[in-house]
Design an enzyme around this catalytic site. Structure first.
Site, PDB file in Angstrom:
ATOM      1  N   GLY A 196       3.646  -3.279  -3.904  1.00  0.00           N
ATOM      2  CA  GLY A 196       3.704  -3.281  -5.358  1.00  0.00           C
ATOM      3  C   GLY A 196       3.898  -2.105  -6.274  1.00  0.00           C
ATOM      4  NE  ARG A 197      -0.312   2.633  -5.604  1.00  0.00           N
ATOM      5  CZ  ARG A 197      -1.511   2.580  -6.450  1.00  0.00           C
ATOM      6  NH1 ARG A 197      -1.433   3.101  -7.542  1.00  0.00           N
ATOM      7  NH2 ARG A 197      -2.423   1.889  -5.962  1.00  0.00           N
ATOM      8  NE  ARG A 215      -3.526   3.369 -10.630  1.00  0.00           N
ATOM      9  CZ  ARG A 215      -3.445   4.316 -10.198  1.00  0.00           C
ATOM     10  NH1 ARG A 215      -3.080   5.370 -10.844  1.00  0.00           N
ATOM     11  NH2 ARG A 215      -3.981   4.564  -8.719  1.00  0.00           N
ATOM     12  N   GLY A 254       0.733  -1.268  -0.005  1.00  0.00           N
ATOM     13  CA  GLY A 254      -0.167   0.163  -0.070  1.00  0.00           C
ATOM     14  C   GLY A 254       0.825   1.102  -0.024  1.00  0.00           C
ATOM     15  CB  CYS A 274     -16.953   4.202 -28.788  1.00  0.00           C
ATOM     16  SG  CYS A 274     -18.240   5.316 -29.544  1.00  0.00           S
ATOM     17  CD  GLU A 275     -17.215   2.787 -21.763  1.00  0.00           C
ATOM     18  OE1 GLU A 275     -17.024   3.218 -20.462  1.00  0.00           O
ATOM     19  OE2 GLU A 275     -17.201   1.731 -21.808  1.00  0.00           O
ATOM     20  CE1 TYR A 298      -9.526   1.139  -8.995  1.00  0.00           C
ATOM     21  CE2 TYR A 298      -7.427   1.590 -10.317  1.00  0.00           C
ATOM     22  CZ  TYR A 298      -8.384   0.659  -9.565  1.00  0.00           C
ATOM     23  OH  TYR A 298      -8.093  -0.607  -9.921  1.00  0.00           O
ATOM     24  CD  GLU A 328       1.673  -9.167   1.246  1.00  0.00           C
ATOM     25  OE1 GLU A 328       0.487  -8.433   0.855  1.00  0.00           O
ATOM     26  OE2 GLU A 328       1.532 -10.148   1.470  1.00  0.00           O
ATOM     27  CE1 TYR A 359      -1.886  -3.236  -8.622  1.00  0.00           C
ATOM     28  CE2 TYR A 359      -1.069  -1.414  -8.029  1.00  0.00           C
ATOM     29  CZ  TYR A 359      -1.134  -2.636  -7.696  1.00  0.00           C
ATOM     30  OH  TYR A 359      -0.843  -3.226  -6.399  1.00  0.00           O
TER      31      TYR A 359
HETATM   32  N1  LLP Z   1      -0.587  -7.012  -0.680  1.00  0.00           N
HETATM   33  C1  LLP Z   1      -2.007  -7.452  -0.998  1.00  0.00           C
HETATM   34  C2  LLP Z   1      -2.682  -8.079  -0.117  1.00  0.00           C
HETATM   35  C3  LLP Z   1      -2.850  -6.349  -2.061  1.00  0.00           C
HETATM   36  O1  LLP Z   1      -4.108  -6.805  -1.980  1.00  0.00           O
HETATM   37  C4  LLP Z   1      -2.266  -5.665  -2.546  1.00  0.00           C
HETATM   38  C5  LLP Z   1      -2.862  -4.575  -3.619  1.00  0.00           C
HETATM   39  C6  LLP Z   1      -0.805  -5.250  -2.211  1.00  0.00           C
HETATM   40  C7  LLP Z   1      -0.074  -6.006  -1.578  1.00  0.00           C
HETATM   41  C8  LLP Z   1       0.032  -4.308  -2.903  1.00  0.00           C
HETATM   42  O2  LLP Z   1      -0.579  -2.844  -2.779  1.00  0.00           O
HETATM   43  P1  LLP Z   1       0.403  -1.572  -3.491  1.00  0.00           P
HETATM   44  O3  LLP Z   1       1.516  -1.610  -2.811  1.00  0.00           O
HETATM   45  O4  LLP Z   1       0.662  -1.943  -5.003  1.00  0.00           O
HETATM   46  O5  LLP Z   1      -0.223  -0.374  -3.086  1.00  0.00           O
HETATM   47  N2  LLP Z   1      -5.378  -1.501  -9.294  1.00  0.00           N
HETATM   48  C9  LLP Z   1      -5.144  -0.462  -8.124  1.00  0.00           C
HETATM   49  C10 LLP Z   1      -4.527  -1.112  -7.001  1.00  0.00           C
HETATM   50  C11 LLP Z   1      -5.252  -2.344  -6.492  1.00  0.00           C
HETATM   51  C12 LLP Z   1      -4.396  -2.916  -5.207  1.00  0.00           C
HETATM   52  C13 LLP Z   1      -4.958  -4.235  -4.893  1.00  0.00           C
HETATM   53  N3  LLP Z   1      -4.163  -4.895  -4.057  1.00  0.00           N
HETATM   54  C14 LLP Z   1      -4.761   0.775  -8.599  1.00  0.00           C
HETATM   55  O6  LLP Z   1      -4.336   0.943  -9.945  1.00  0.00           O
HETATM   56  O7  LLP Z   1      -4.671   1.803  -7.923  1.00  0.00           O
END
Ligand code: LLP
Length: 415
Positions: A274-275, A311, A237, A341-342, A315, A272, A369
């Protein structure tokens, strides 16, 4: 501390080498995703540098390109997977099975079958269950391997309600049920290894207090349970600034707060992200194909849209856009819109050097993402992706063709 740990916490769109982007777009056509593996490495180093005793599991869902997974696995990251497909990708990218965690969210039968079969060969794989039901379904499959329990800590955060998970009943078992469930699983013969929670995605600013609360509840839980925990996983997150004027997260401060909130407890801390590891390592290149003046403003049509980068439509997310044009032109207000077309297929309204047909635009922070959520809606082929690493560059996913659009179709054979 290595020099890369001190690397800037965010690479702004303006810092990308425009001549190189221009060349890549000319060679590989647009829309095109470009991912800089060197930056992915730097981001990982900064994250693991800030959390030196923690284990960093990359949340693959942000970007599953094999080159990205390989880069992170080689750098030392584990990989957190949301599906059988992601587990398959993590293993084939060379991530050691003991560093792979499968987080099952309402897992389809096939996903559980696959995870259990992987764990037969690689008992080091960890499966995280987020429902009592999932534990029963694992038992039915004779799985008594490494089990982690995802809890719902009752506190969520994130950049949009659609990505806030911590207090959403869909995710995890209620935290007060966790001690007895863990004891039962232990009794039943599972190798109970950890507890897990994830507040949501894109946590910054005020959301940090929610993060702190989540971590503190996880610390309390870790001290309360009767089983020996190998790890306490507080999810991902970690947000990044999407606007040029926004500050980046002070990771060292976040890490300190996390430690403080967690308190003394057995087990390794797991994060964990991701982003945070991939967002600013990627840009999306797109070319202007239509310029439509409307009074003082103009709608600028480009070849990337909500099918390339979902995105903004999904969102209302903001992504910075810059013109990759050397000509000196006065700025103009431009609404940048895609070919779908939206009416939702709009990136936003920007001040750009008055765009002309054929101009190349770069969309920032597209590494997380981005391609991952691309679709073929409107029968639009998904774009190509290119990785760069120092001076080198290579296509890692070819552009889809119109033929690819119908690849899976077959003549209907009525029974
Ligand atoms: N761990 C779990 C269990 C998760 O569900 C997620 C993201 C992460 C880690 C990684 O979160 P991050 O560090 O990337 O924020 N598509 C959306 C984001 C969806 C995230 C879902 N879960 C966007 O483009 O903002």
């Amino acid at each position: 501390m290595s020099s890369s740990v001190r690397s800037s916490p965010i690479r702004r769109l303006a810092e990308w080498d425009t001549a190189r982007l221009d060349e890549l777009a000319s060679t590989h056509d647009t829309p095109l995703y470009v991912t800089d593996l060197e930056r992915v490495r730097e981001n990982y180093e900064r994250m693991s540098g800030a959390f030196p005793d923690a284990s960093v599991m990359y949340a693959a869902k942000a970007n599953t390109a094999k080159a990205v997974l390989q880069t992170l696995a080689e750098a030392g990251a584990g990989i957190e997977c949301a599906s059988a497909g992601e587990v398959e990708r993590a293993l084939s990218a060379g991530c050691a099975p003991e560093k792979v965690q499968y987080t099952a969210v309402n897992p389809p039968e096939e996903d559980l079958d696959y995870a259990v079969s992987v764990s037969t060969e690689h008992p080091e794989l960890t499966i995280t269950a987020g429902a009592e039901d999932t534990i029963s379904r694992l038992t039915e499959r004779d799985f008594f391997g490494r089990l982690c329990l995802r809890v719902n800590p009752g506190v969520g955060a994130g950049h949009h309600e659609k990505v806030s998970t911590g207090a959403n009943a869909k995710f995890g078992v209620p935290i007060d049920r966790a001690p007895s469930l863990l004891a039962e699983a232990d009794e039943a013969g599972f190798e109970v290894v950890g507890i897990h929670a994830h507040a949501g995605s894109g946590i910054r600013g005020e959301d940090l207090s929610a993060h702190r609360e989540l971590v503190s509840r996880m610390g309390d839980l870790a001290r309360e349970v009767d089983v020996d925990l190998e790890f306490v996983d507080i999810g991902g997150g970690f947000g990044v600034p999407y606007r040029s004027e926004e500050e980046s997260l002070d990771l060292t401060a976040v890490a300190e707060t996390t430690r403080e909130a967690l308190g003394e407890c057995e087990g390794t801390l797991v994060v964990e992200p991701g982003r945070y590891l991939v967002a600013d390592a990627g840009v999306l290149l797109t070319r202007v194909n239509t310029v439509k003046p409307i009074g003082e403003e103009r709608v600028v049509g480009v070849d990337a849209g909500m099918t390339t980068l979902a995105r903004p439509a999904l969102y209302d997310a903001y992504h910075e856009i810059r013109s990759v044009v050397s000509a000196d032109r006065p700025d103009a207000t431009a609404t940048v819109a895609g070919p779908i077309c939206e009416s939702g297929d709009v990136f936003g309204t920007y001040e750009l050097p008055a765009p002309e047909r054929g101009d190349l635009l770069a969309v920032g922070n597209a590494g997380a993402y981005g391609y991952e959520m691309a679709s073929q809606y409107n029968s639009r082929p998904r774009p190509a992706t290119v990785v760069i690493d120092g001076e080198r560059s290579a296509v890692d996913r070819r552009r889809e063709t119109l033929g690819d659009m119908t690849r899976l179709e077959q003549e209907v054979a009525w029974l």
